[in-house]
Design a protein around this motif. Sequence first.
Motif, PDB file in Angstrom:
ATOM      1  N   PHE A  88       0.842  -1.205   0.000  1.00 30.00           N
ATOM      2  CA  PHE A  88       0.000   0.000   0.000  1.00 30.00           C
ATOM      3  C   PHE A  88       0.875   1.252   0.000  1.00 30.00           C
ATOM      4  O   PHE A  88       0.667   2.176  -0.792  1.00 30.00           O
ATOM      5  N   HIS A  89       1.867   1.288   0.907  1.00 38.20           N
ATOM      6  CA  HIS A  89       2.714   2.475   0.996  1.00 38.20           C
ATOM      7  C   HIS A  89       3.526   2.655  -0.284  1.00 38.20           C
ATOM      8  O   HIS A  89       3.719   3.779  -0.753  1.00 38.20           O
ATOM      9  N   GLY A  90       3.991   1.544  -0.833  1.00 36.55           N
ATOM     10  CA  GLY A  90       4.725   1.634  -2.097  1.00 36.55           C
ATOM     11  C   GLY A  90       3.849   2.211  -3.198  1.00 36.55           C
ATOM     12  O   GLY A  90       4.300   3.025  -4.006  1.00 36.55           O
ATOM     13  N   ILE A  91       2.583   1.814  -3.211  1.00 34.79           N
ATOM     14  CA  ILE A  91       1.680   2.311  -4.256  1.00 34.79           C
ATOM     15  C   ILE A  91       1.371   3.792  -4.040  1.00 34.79           C
ATOM     16  O   ILE A  91       1.328   4.572  -4.997  1.00 34.79           O
ATOM     17  N   VAL A  92       1.202   4.203  -2.784  1.00 32.34           N
ATOM     18  CA  VAL A  92       0.974   5.634  -2.521  1.00 32.34           C
ATOM     19  C   VAL A  92       2.166   6.444  -3.032  1.00 32.34           C
ATOM     20  O   VAL A  92       2.000   7.455  -3.728  1.00 32.34           O
ATOM     21  N   GLY A  93       3.369   5.977  -2.710  1.00 30.88           N
ATOM     22  CA  GLY A  93       4.566   6.668  -3.201  1.00 30.88           C
ATOM     23  C   GLY A  93       4.617   6.675  -4.718  1.00 30.88           C
ATOM     24  O   GLY A  93       4.970   7.679  -5.335  1.00 30.88           O
ATOM     25  N   ALA A  94       4.236   5.558  -5.325  1.00 36.02           N
ATOM     26  CA  ALA A  94       4.265   5.449  -6.784  1.00 36.02           C
ATOM     27  C   ALA A  94       3.251   6.393  -7.427  1.00 36.02           C
ATOM     28  O   ALA A  94       3.538   7.028  -8.441  1.00 36.02           O
ATOM     29  N   LEU A  95       2.080   6.501  -6.819  1.00 32.06           N
ATOM     30  CA  LEU A  95       1.075   7.425  -7.366  1.00 32.06           C
ATOM     31  C   LEU A  95       1.548   8.864  -7.215  1.00 32.06           C
ATOM     32  O   LEU A  95       1.341   9.701  -8.092  1.00 32.06           O
ATOM     33  N   ALA A  96       2.186   9.166  -6.069  1.00 32.91           N
ATOM     34  CA  ALA A  96       2.643  10.535  -5.836  1.00 32.91           C
ATOM     35  C   ALA A  96       3.742  10.916  -6.815  1.00 32.91           C
ATOM     36  O   ALA A  96       3.727  12.007  -7.382  1.00 32.91           O
ATOM     37  N   ILE A  97       4.680  10.001  -7.057  1.00 35.50           N
ATOM     38  CA  ILE A  97       5.778  10.344  -7.977  1.00 35.50           C
ATOM     39  C   ILE A  97       5.242  10.527  -9.392  1.00 35.50           C
ATOM     40  O   ILE A  97       5.741  11.317 -10.170  1.00 35.50           O
ATOM     41  N   SER A  98       4.149   9.810  -9.716  1.00 30.75           N
ATOM     42  CA  SER A  98       3.558   9.932 -11.043  1.00 30.75           C
ATOM     43  C   SER A  98       2.641  11.137 -11.157  1.00 30.75           C
ATOM     44  O   SER A  98       2.065  11.363 -12.208  1.00 30.75           O
ATOM     45  N   ALA A  99       2.483  11.894 -10.064  1.00 30.54           N
ATOM     46  CA  ALA A  99       1.638  13.086 -10.063  1.00 30.54           C
ATOM     47  C   ALA A  99       0.177  12.744 -10.327  1.00 30.54           C
ATOM     48  O   ALA A  99      -0.514  13.427 -11.082  1.00 30.54           O
ATOM     49  N   PHE A 100      -0.309  11.674  -9.734  1.00 28.31           N
ATOM     50  CA  PHE A 100      -1.735  11.368  -9.814  1.00 28.31           C
ATOM     51  C   PHE A 100      -2.522  12.428  -9.040  1.00 28.31           C
ATOM     52  O   PHE A 100      -2.024  12.952  -8.041  1.00 28.31           O
ATOM     53  N   PRO A 101      -3.714  12.778  -9.500  1.00 23.02           N
ATOM     54  CA  PRO A 101      -4.522  13.749  -8.758  1.00 23.02           C
ATOM     55  C   PRO A 101      -4.675  13.336  -7.295  1.00 23.02           C
ATOM     56  O   PRO A 101      -4.740  12.152  -6.982  1.00 23.02           O
ATOM     57  N   PHE A 102      -4.715  14.321  -6.434  1.00 20.17           N
ATOM     58  CA  PHE A 102      -4.850  14.159  -4.980  1.00 20.17           C
ATOM     59  C   PHE A 102      -3.603  13.571  -4.319  1.00 20.17           C
ATOM     60  O   PHE A 102      -3.678  13.011  -3.238  1.00 20.17           O
ATOM     61  N   THR A 103      -2.462  13.683  -4.999  1.00 20.81           N
ATOM     62  CA  THR A 103      -1.197  13.352  -4.344  1.00 20.81           C
ATOM     63  C   THR A 103      -0.272  14.562  -4.473  1.00 20.81           C
ATOM     64  O   THR A 103      -0.540  15.479  -5.257  1.00 20.81           O
ATOM     65  N   SER A 104       0.828  14.519  -3.700  1.00 21.22           N
ATOM     66  CA  SER A 104       1.720  15.683  -3.652  1.00 21.22           C
ATOM     67  C   SER A 104       2.379  15.974  -5.000  1.00 21.22           C
ATOM     68  O   SER A 104       2.674  17.124  -5.304  1.00 21.22           O
ATOM     69  N   GLY A 105       2.619  14.951  -5.809  1.00 18.88           N
ATOM     70  CA  GLY A 105       3.237  15.183  -7.113  1.00 18.88           C
ATOM     71  C   GLY A 105       2.343  16.016  -8.024  1.00 18.88           C
ATOM     72  O   GLY A 105       2.830  16.859  -8.778  1.00 18.88           O
ATOM     73  N   PHE A 106       1.046  15.804  -7.940  1.00 19.47           N
ATOM     74  CA  PHE A 106       0.094  16.502  -8.810  1.00 19.47           C
ATOM     75  C   PHE A 106       0.123  18.011  -8.588  1.00 19.47           C
ATOM     76  O   PHE A 106       0.054  18.792  -9.529  1.00 19.47           O
ATOM     77  N   VAL A 107       0.242  18.424  -7.311  1.00 24.63           N
ATOM     78  CA  VAL A 107       0.158  19.863  -7.025  1.00 24.63           C
ATOM     79  C   VAL A 107       1.510  20.560  -7.118  1.00 24.63           C
ATOM     80  O   VAL A 107       1.580  21.779  -7.042  1.00 24.63           O
ATOM     81  N   THR A 108       2.603  19.793  -7.257  1.00 26.10           N
ATOM     82  CA  THR A 108       3.914  20.441  -7.298  1.00 26.10           C
ATOM     83  C   THR A 108       4.545  20.381  -8.690  1.00 26.10           C
ATOM     84  O   THR A 108       4.981  21.399  -9.218  1.00 26.10           O
ATOM     85  N   LYS A 109       4.549  19.191  -9.312  1.00 26.69           N
ATOM     86  CA  LYS A 109       5.205  19.082 -10.615  1.00 26.69           C
ATOM     87  C   LYS A 109       4.480  19.917 -11.659  1.00 26.69           C
ATOM     88  O   LYS A 109       5.106  20.436 -12.589  1.00 26.69           O
ATOM     89  N   SER A 110       3.166  20.063 -11.483  1.00 24.72           N
ATOM     90  CA  SER A 110       2.411  20.813 -12.488  1.00 24.72           C
ATOM     91  C   SER A 110       2.825  22.279 -12.526  1.00 24.72           C
ATOM     92  O   SER A 110       2.652  22.949 -13.544  1.00 24.72           O
ATOM     93  N   LEU A 111       3.377  22.804 -11.406  1.00 28.48           N
ATOM     94  CA  LEU A 111       3.891  24.174 -11.427  1.00 28.48           C
ATOM     95  C   LEU A 111       5.015  24.300 -12.455  1.00 28.48           C
ATOM     96  O   LEU A 111       5.127  25.315 -13.149  1.00 28.48           O
ATOM     97  N   GLU A 112       5.828  23.253 -12.552  1.00 25.75           N
ATOM     98  CA  GLU A 112       6.965  23.306 -13.471  1.00 25.75           C
ATOM     99  C   GLU A 112       6.509  23.241 -14.927  1.00 25.75           C
ATOM    100  O   GLU A 112       6.947  24.032 -15.756  1.00 25.75           O
ATOM    101  N   THR A 113       5.605  22.298 -15.222  1.00 24.15           N
ATOM    102  CA  THR A 113       5.151  22.192 -16.611  1.00 24.15           C
ATOM    103  C   THR A 113       4.373  23.447 -17.009  1.00 24.15           C
ATOM    104  O   THR A 113       4.531  23.951 -18.120  1.00 24.15           O
ATOM    105  N   SER A 114       3.562  23.962 -16.069  1.00 29.51           N
ATOM    106  CA  SER A 114       2.816  25.183 -16.389  1.00 29.51           C
ATOM    107  C   SER A 114       3.762  26.345 -16.638  1.00 29.51           C
ATOM    108  O   SER A 114       3.501  27.188 -17.503  1.00 29.51           O
ATOM    109  N   ALA A 115       4.861  26.397 -15.886  1.00 24.60           N
ATOM    110  CA  ALA A 115       5.822  27.484 -16.083  1.00 24.60           C
ATOM    111  C   ALA A 115       6.404  27.424 -17.488  1.00 24.60           C
ATOM    112  O   ALA A 115       6.593  28.458 -18.137  1.00 24.60           O
ATOM    113  N   ALA A 116       6.677  26.201 -17.982  1.00 27.68           N
ATOM    114  CA  ALA A 116       7.180  26.063 -19.357  1.00 27.68           C
ATOM    115  C   ALA A 116       6.145  26.568 -20.350  1.00 27.68           C
ATOM    116  O   ALA A 116       6.467  27.269 -21.313  1.00 27.68           O
ATOM    117  N   ALA A 117       4.867  26.241 -20.101  1.00 24.33           N
ATOM    118  CA  ALA A 117       3.801  26.689 -20.996  1.00 24.33           C
ATOM    119  C   ALA A 117       3.680  28.215 -20.953  1.00 24.33           C
ATOM    120  O   ALA A 117       3.550  28.869 -21.992  1.00 24.33           O
TER     121      ALA A 117
END
Lengths: 86, 561
Positions: free
Chosen positions: B338-367
């Motif tokens: 379970f914990h491995g999957i949570v980490g995996a979802l977060a690194i993939s920036a799935f909605p409602f995980t920390s990756g989703f709200v942080t990595k998107s700042l970078e891609t949006s900045a490029a846009a």
Amino acid sequence: MSEKKHWLYREENRIKLWLIQLLILALALLPEFFMHHHPHFEDQGMSIDASWGFFTWYGFLTCAAMVAAAKILGIFLKRKDTYYDE
Amino acid sequence: MSEFAFPPGLIMILGAFLIPFVSDARRSLLVMSLPILTLALVWLLPDGSNLQIGFLDYSLDPVRSSTEGRLFATIFSIMAFAGGLYALKQARTIELTAAFVYAGAAVGVTFAGDLITLFIFWEIMALGSTLVIWAAGTHSAYRASMRYLLVHLLGGVILMSGIVAYVIETGSTQFVAMTADSTATWLILAGFLVNAGAPPLSAWIADAYPEASPSGTVFLSAFTTKTAVFALLVGFPGTEILIWIGLYMVFYGIIYALLENDMRRILAYSIVNQVGFMVTAIGIGTEMALNGAAAHAFAHIIYKALLLMSAGSVLMMTGKRKCTDLGGLFQSMPLTAFHGIVGALAISAFPFTSGFVTKSLETSAAAHEGLALVWMLLLAASAGVFLHAGIKFPWFVFFQKDSGLRPPEPPVNLRMAMWIFSFLCIAIGIYPDPLYAILPYAVDYQPYTIDHLVTQLQLLLFAGFAFFVMLKMMKRTLTISLDFDWFYRKFFKELTEEFSIHASVAQKSMERRMKNRVESIISNLYRHHGPTGILSRVLSTGSMVMWVAILLCLYLLSYYF
């Protein structure tokens, strides 16, 4: 061990798992019929990112390309995992 | 305003040296309280507080509080806390001590107001992390730690030369934003990039980190590369070459992770991939991009540590590290899975995980900057993250085939550490405002729009589809992949071996010649002075008298003339 195989590993369930995945993909595609995306680079005359289903095929094809690229590079880069051992 | 301020990094560095000397019960208290004390001091230090110390002709500024520094020091302290909890009962004392010195030095870098302080903490980090790897106690860990140290000493020398040249050129030791336009600043930039895992030396991450103990790798994943991100963020924002270096790292990480069989090495390659996103954002250099890099680093430390905690638990309970040996573990280790999957979802920036709200700042900045190509590549890379880490890691370790292994869940302190980080991955994802509030610049960004949710889900789900369609092509093999480290592990090794073979042949022939010379001298001497030699023959008394008489005659003759 004599325990029964977990249902994930049983042959007869494989087709069900594929169907579930296809169903999820269809659900993800569904909003395309109702919504309209904003192009990010309109002023550069590029609007491909707002076309129908862009993110689906782009995600699929780029990943397929990366797997293929890894496979090709693997021909040259792969060595037995005891390569560096003495 | 100038009031006395204690450097926050020193709490953990000095406290670490107490760890070997306290009883087991006090040890838990000490390990848990040092990061909390550090965190408290980080936030209690008033803005603009500093501590000026004279050093030779320069004045050092080891306590400069800045928003960037505070953000990184915060996550480093949280990481030391959870890592300490994870390592508490199982790790060797030397590993725990080294890890806390290492973490403290990382905090020290984030408060460095001058380049000399930065360099000192930078090198303490190199030593601490080397000891963490070495503490695993195996022969391969020892060798890996030496290779790791060599790379970092090289990076340190490059950085130091840059700093010396910079101080001579500008007369200032202040650590402020620089432009890469002189040899000095290029060297500093290169020194930072070595620690970020940039090409060509990226291989040190995947070479060294997976050789550490289960808890050691968790510590290692957090500090070195992210301190480098911090240093680049402060020192070189908007340096265009970083965009391309970052993009290279992103795809390097994906390709090598796809080829890899060792589960922790997959995750190590994925560190290079993630840091590549941050380096690219720093190269873009707008406020939004820099916010993105900082936020992504913050979130990344949590989910990467979580992934490695999950992998470390598997390693600890099964003793196996290769995907070819693992599989089906979700049946007996559901929590770890379970914990491995949570980490995996977060690194993939799935909605409602920390990756989703942080990595998107970078891609949006490029846009926002109109960098269409960069944006397209980052988008492909985001899909690739799901491919190489998000699915590959949980799939091959916890599902795949049934390996027949039925290990139990890991001990309780490991589970608690994983719960804390799983909670943070999801909490930041659902409620990012507190993180946004401590970013370097004001955030004007809304991650949860319908458009963003839908497009991100489409991208990831179809990336996942590609994974399962091409699963046959990804069948794991008992292989490693050649990288730049081939040069110093094989090429130069063979070269020195070749050299030593030739050198020993040359030495032998020289020795032979010397020996012949000495022998001929000896036999010459023997011939003339030996028992039968002309110069040491036994002569009769008569001939002696005759020779003396001849000598006297000659003397007499010479007297007359």
